[in-house]
Design a protein around this motif. Structure first.
Motif, mmCIF file in Angstrom:
data_model
loop_
_atom_site.group_PDB
_atom_site.id
_atom_site.type_symbol
_atom_site.label_atom_id
_atom_site.label_comp_id
_atom_site.label_asym_id
_atom_site.label_seq_id
_atom_site.Cartn_x
_atom_site.Cartn_y
_atom_site.Cartn_z
ATOM 1 N N ASN A 1 3.409 -47.274 -29.407
ATOM 2 C CA ASN A 1 2.920 -48.341 -28.542
ATOM 3 C C ASN A 1 3.926 -49.497 -28.498
ATOM 4 O O ASN A 1 4.244 -50.048 -27.434
ATOM 5 C CB ASN A 1 1.548 -48.828 -29.041
ATOM 6 C CG ASN A 1 1.041 -50.039 -28.283
ATOM 7 O OD1 ASN A 1 1.271 -51.179 -28.681
ATOM 8 N ND2 ASN A 1 0.370 -49.796 -27.170
ATOM 9 N N GLN A 2 4.479 -49.845 -29.665
ATOM 10 C CA GLN A 2 5.467 -50.920 -29.756
ATOM 11 C C GLN A 2 6.728 -50.586 -28.956
ATOM 12 O O GLN A 2 7.270 -51.415 -28.243
ATOM 13 C CB GLN A 2 5.849 -51.171 -31.212
ATOM 14 C CG GLN A 2 4.957 -52.180 -31.914
ATOM 15 C CD GLN A 2 4.874 -53.493 -31.150
ATOM 16 O OE1 GLN A 2 5.833 -53.931 -30.522
ATOM 17 N NE2 GLN A 2 3.696 -54.113 -31.170
ATOM 18 N N LYS A 3 7.153 -49.321 -29.109
ATOM 19 C CA LYS A 3 8.346 -48.874 -28.394
ATOM 20 C C LYS A 3 8.162 -49.016 -26.892
ATOM 21 O O LYS A 3 9.059 -49.464 -26.180
ATOM 22 C CB LYS A 3 8.592 -47.382 -28.685
ATOM 23 C CG LYS A 3 9.538 -47.117 -29.811
ATOM 24 C CD LYS A 3 9.909 -45.644 -29.772
ATOM 25 C CE LYS A 3 10.746 -45.281 -30.964
ATOM 26 N NZ LYS A 3 10.930 -43.830 -31.090
ATOM 27 N N GLN B 1 11.668 -50.010 -25.005
ATOM 28 C CA GLN B 1 12.694 -49.140 -25.595
ATOM 29 C C GLN B 1 12.661 -47.746 -24.990
ATOM 30 O O GLN B 1 13.521 -46.924 -25.268
ATOM 31 C CB GLN B 1 12.475 -49.032 -27.112
ATOM 32 C CG GLN B 1 12.812 -50.301 -27.858
ATOM 33 C CD GLN B 1 12.444 -50.150 -29.332
ATOM 34 O OE1 GLN B 1 12.896 -49.258 -30.013
ATOM 35 N NE2 GLN B 1 11.595 -51.043 -29.800
ATOM 36 N N VAL C 1 0.670 -47.195 -33.506
ATOM 37 C CA VAL C 1 1.318 -48.504 -33.402
ATOM 38 C C VAL C 1 2.809 -48.407 -33.081
ATOM 39 O O VAL C 1 3.334 -49.144 -32.241
ATOM 40 C CB VAL C 1 1.099 -49.313 -34.701
ATOM 41 C CG1 VAL C 1 1.756 -50.676 -34.620
ATOM 42 C CG2 VAL C 1 -0.401 -49.456 -34.962
ATOM 43 N N GLU C 2 3.475 -47.446 -33.704
ATOM 44 C CA GLU C 2 4.926 -47.338 -33.526
ATOM 45 C C GLU C 2 5.314 -47.025 -32.079
ATOM 46 O O GLU C 2 6.156 -47.704 -31.489
ATOM 47 C CB GLU C 2 5.448 -46.238 -34.447
ATOM 48 C CG GLU C 2 6.829 -46.506 -34.979
ATOM 49 C CD GLU C 2 7.239 -45.379 -35.917
ATOM 50 O OE1 GLU C 2 8.223 -44.698 -35.588
ATOM 51 O OE2 GLU C 2 6.551 -45.177 -36.949
ATOM 52 N N ARG D 1 5.985 -50.997 -25.317
ATOM 53 C CA ARG D 1 5.826 -52.392 -24.908
ATOM 54 C C ARG D 1 7.124 -53.174 -24.975
ATOM 55 O O ARG D 1 7.329 -54.105 -24.204
ATOM 56 C CB ARG D 1 4.743 -53.062 -25.750
ATOM 57 C CG ARG D 1 3.363 -52.469 -25.413
ATOM 58 C CD ARG D 1 2.285 -52.975 -26.309
ATOM 59 N NE ARG D 1 2.188 -54.415 -26.295
ATOM 60 C CZ ARG D 1 1.194 -55.081 -26.821
ATOM 61 N NH1 ARG D 1 0.206 -54.442 -27.406
ATOM 62 N NH2 ARG D 1 1.168 -56.390 -26.777
ATOM 63 N N SER D 2 7.988 -52.793 -25.896
ATOM 64 C CA SER D 2 9.252 -53.528 -26.000
ATOM 65 C C SER D 2 10.332 -52.884 -25.129
ATOM 66 O O SER D 2 11.521 -53.158 -25.285
ATOM 67 C CB SER D 2 9.695 -53.582 -27.464
ATOM 68 O OG SER D 2 9.833 -52.264 -27.955
ATOM 69 N N GLN E 1 -0.314 -51.822 -21.526
ATOM 70 C CA GLN E 1 -0.174 -52.438 -22.860
ATOM 71 C C GLN E 1 -0.941 -51.666 -23.943
ATOM 72 O O GLN E 1 -0.596 -51.740 -25.119
ATOM 73 C CB GLN E 1 -0.655 -53.891 -22.805
ATOM 74 C CG GLN E 1 -2.116 -53.995 -22.370
ATOM 75 C CD GLN E 1 -2.585 -55.431 -22.200
ATOM 76 O OE1 GLN E 1 -2.340 -56.265 -23.048
ATOM 77 N NE2 GLN E 1 -3.240 -55.726 -21.084
ATOM 78 N N TYR E 2 -1.982 -50.914 -23.556
ATOM 79 C CA TYR E 2 -2.785 -50.207 -24.564
ATOM 80 C C TYR E 2 -2.464 -48.711 -24.654
ATOM 81 O O TYR E 2 -3.179 -47.957 -25.312
ATOM 82 C CB TYR E 2 -4.275 -50.396 -24.279
ATOM 83 C CG TYR E 2 -4.707 -51.848 -24.283
ATOM 84 C CD1 TYR E 2 -4.481 -52.649 -25.398
ATOM 85 C CD2 TYR E 2 -5.328 -52.414 -23.176
ATOM 86 C CE1 TYR E 2 -4.859 -53.979 -25.405
ATOM 87 C CE2 TYR E 2 -5.713 -53.749 -23.172
ATOM 88 C CZ TYR E 2 -5.476 -54.529 -24.284
ATOM 89 O OH TYR E 2 -5.853 -55.844 -24.298
#
Ligand code: SF4
Lengths: 173, 431
Positions: free
Chosen positions: A49-51, A56, A46-47, A53-54, A39-40
């Motif tokens: 990391n989000q990709k 993608q 941020v971008e 975690r989601s 998760q980290y």
């Protein structure tokens, strides 16, 4: 290209000297378990990391890096967080401790001193070469040193050490 | 027999008369150090023992050291819980070289190892911390490893499949000038050979500047060798090493120093005119982005940090106290001082350094890593500039990717605290 080669997409491209502080920031170091570290991954970025975690970024995707990838802190979370997403790191070069951690944990790392690739490119990765299917160029891979191959073959340092431990106690008897 | 110091040490540690560069060896470990990340080492150690028909056993508890320093006192419940888990393990396995959060024996792991005489010339030292290279200052081969590799060391007592590294010899000629410190020498070297200039190799330090340097200064050189990618930095042990071990670490036995052969073969020799050096500055966001301090003179600073395993020792605090005594930290500047250990803290207290620093406006923090790794005790605001005696300035290192960190010597940090801008002690900022 030999059989056994795989196709993978470049999910991200990073510059030279990307430190373990960037891969896994110090503030999350109290999180240690390989099941919890992903998760980290790239948390300050941020971008990306989000990709991750989601979901993608499909498993088996490639991070293409410059030289000295993973320099800095010895924190193993930097390898375990990427392993958690089953990523492959293809770099012009690695820092020593990161590379050893990756080998020990079974994160796939490839040294490709001349690699040229962009985000979104598709690669064909063989035993000795990488082909960038978008540019048509082929790049040589550096073989993993003998010393590290044994650990990879055993499935990582934990099973390798376990085997050695059992051997040494059997020998002692 | 043409062996460098690392070859000499590895030959001894593997029971061979010689080893060649590139050989794969399994050296016996003399000291295995961890800090809070022992929590992960324990996890991996227990993994190794899964399915093994006998209980987990640390190969040699007397050779294991565990020191809490990265997050002390605990900054979160999670850290406190990790620390608690480690305490339990330490007690169960009889690990005596354990330094908890205490004012009588704690501090940064690398400082504690040296102060307590845990490291000796010729030793093989591994640590789950990249700055384990620090201990090359006492003539040992010391390098950082990951937690799983440490779990393997705890199990077997050896480093598995280690490739004998080549060596870069650094010749630092002449003595350092009055405003130039070991930190300037190592920053200059990193700038010169780059952040990966020594990857997979060892740096062996020679020359008059190194011979005339205190062990404390040699620790700075070896500590930051890893910032050039080196596996280890190492200074051949000599009379000064003996003095340090005897007088400061209270080691009573005399240890025969291991030295490189006169005809040792080096991969590369780097010569540095140490006498001609001026104060150096590593600019954001890589440690090899090094310029002379005077080139960035005048950059406004928000936070000054004196501390870390690089520059938080007694002589560093002495330098800062001498400069700040009777003066004031510039308004709007936060100056944080982290003594490297409680022993350093106590001695600085006795010598009056701490009261001089406090009177000048500096905040004396508890010994430990502090804000060096960006966890707690001194976060930076967006847009802040820190000038620090620590060892890394990577983007986000001090916890905020929207801040900037410059690295320098204690003297540059102290004179800049007075002016509030990056200041060269050789140009007006002098004592
Ligand atoms: S002071 Fe900084 S560099 Fe040194 S051990 Fe602590 S966190 Fe690491």
């Amino acid at each position: 290209m030999k059989d056994g080669s795989i196709r993978a997409k470049v999910a991200y491209r990073v510059e030279n000297d990307l430190s373990t502080d960037a891969i896994y920031p110090g503030k999350y170091m109290a999180t240690v378990l390989p099941t919890e570290t992903p998760q980290y991954a790239f948390a300050d970025d941020v971008e990306f990391n989000q990709k991750l975690r989601s979901k993608q970024v499909p498993p088996g995707s490639v991070i293409v890096a410059g030289t000295n990838f993973g320099c800095g802190s010895s924190r193993e979370q930097a390898a375990s967080c990427l392993k958690g997403y089953n990523l492959i790191v293809l770099a012009r070069g690695f820092a020593r401790i990161f590379l050893q951690n990756a080998v020990n944990l079974g994160l796939r790392t490839l040294v490709c001193p001349d690699i040229e690739a962009h985000e979104g490119d598709e690669l064909e990765i063989g035993d000795a070469h990488v082909r960038n299917l978008n540019s048509g160029q082929t790049f040589a891979l550096q073989p993993l040193p003998e010393a590290r191959r044994a650990i990879v073959a055993a499935g990582g340092l934990i099973p390798y050490t376990r085997k050695r431990l059992l051997q040494s106690t059997a020998d002692a008897r | 027999m043409c062996m460098t110091l690392v070859q000499k040490i590895l030959a001894r540690a593997t029971g061979q008369s010689s080893v060649r560069v590139g050989d794969v060896v399994e050296p016996a470990v003399d000291l295995a150090m961890s800090h809070e990340n022992a929590a992960l080492v324990i996890n991996q150690f227990l993994e190794i023992y899964k399915g093994v028909p006998f209980p987990p056993k640390v190969w040699e508890p007397s050779k294991v050291a565990i020191i809490f320093d990265h997050r002390i006192p605990a900054e979160s419940a999670k850290t406190a819980t990790n620390q608690k888990k480690v305490r339990g393990f330490v007690a169960r396995h009889g690990i005596e070289k354990f330094h908890d959060i205490r004012g009588d024996e704690g501090g940064i792991c690398h400082q504690i190892l040296a102060e307590y005489g845990y490291v000796r010339p010729g030793y093989v030292v591994v640590g789950t911390d990249s700055h384990t290279t620090t201990h090359g200052a006492l003539g040992s081969l010391a390098f950082g490893i990951g937690a799983t590799e440490m779990a393997s060391v705890w199990t077997l007592g050896t480093v598995l499949n280690f490739e004998v590294p080549g060596t870069i010899k650094v010749e630092a000629q002449g003595r350092l000038g009055p405003h130039v410190s070991p930190k300037d020498l190592i920053l200059h070297l990193i700038g010169k050979i780059s952040a990966e200039g020594a990857n997979f190799r060892v740096i062996e330090f020679h020359g008059e500047a190194v011979r005339s340097m205190s062990t404390s200064g040699r620790m700075v050189l070896c500590n930051m060798s890893v910032e050039a990618g080196a596996t280890a930095g190492i200074v051949p042990a000599d009379e000064e090493t003996r003095r340090y071990l005897r007088d400061e670490a209270h080691v009573l036995q005399d240890i025969p120093p291991v030295v490189p052969d006169a005809d040792a073969l080096y991969d590369q020799v780097v010569e540095i005119d140490a006498a001609g050096l001026v104060p150096q500055l590593a600019c954001p966001h890589t440690v090899d982005n090094v310029v002379a301090v005077r080139e960035r003179q005048g950059v406004k600073v928000d936070q000054i940090v004196i501390g870390s395993c690089t520059n938080g020792r007694l002589e560093d605090l002495a330098t800062a106290a001498k400069i700040l005594k009777g003066k004031k930290v510039a308004p709007g500047v936060r100056m944080l001082v982290f003594p490297a250990s409680w022993r350093v803290y106590r001695k600085s207290l006795e010598k009056g350094y701490l009261s001089d620093l406090m009177a000048a406006g500096a905040v004396i923090m508890n010994p430990g890593c502090g804000c060096c790794l960006g966890v707690h005790q001194g976060a930076l605001a967006d847009g802040d500039v820190a000038l620090s005696t620590t060892n890394r300035n990577f983007l986000g290192r001090m916890g905020n990717p929207k801040s900037e960190v410059f690295l320098c010597s204690p003297e540059v940090a102290a004179v800049s605290a007075l002016t509030g801008v990056i200041t060269d002690p050789e140009e007006g900022g002098g004592r």
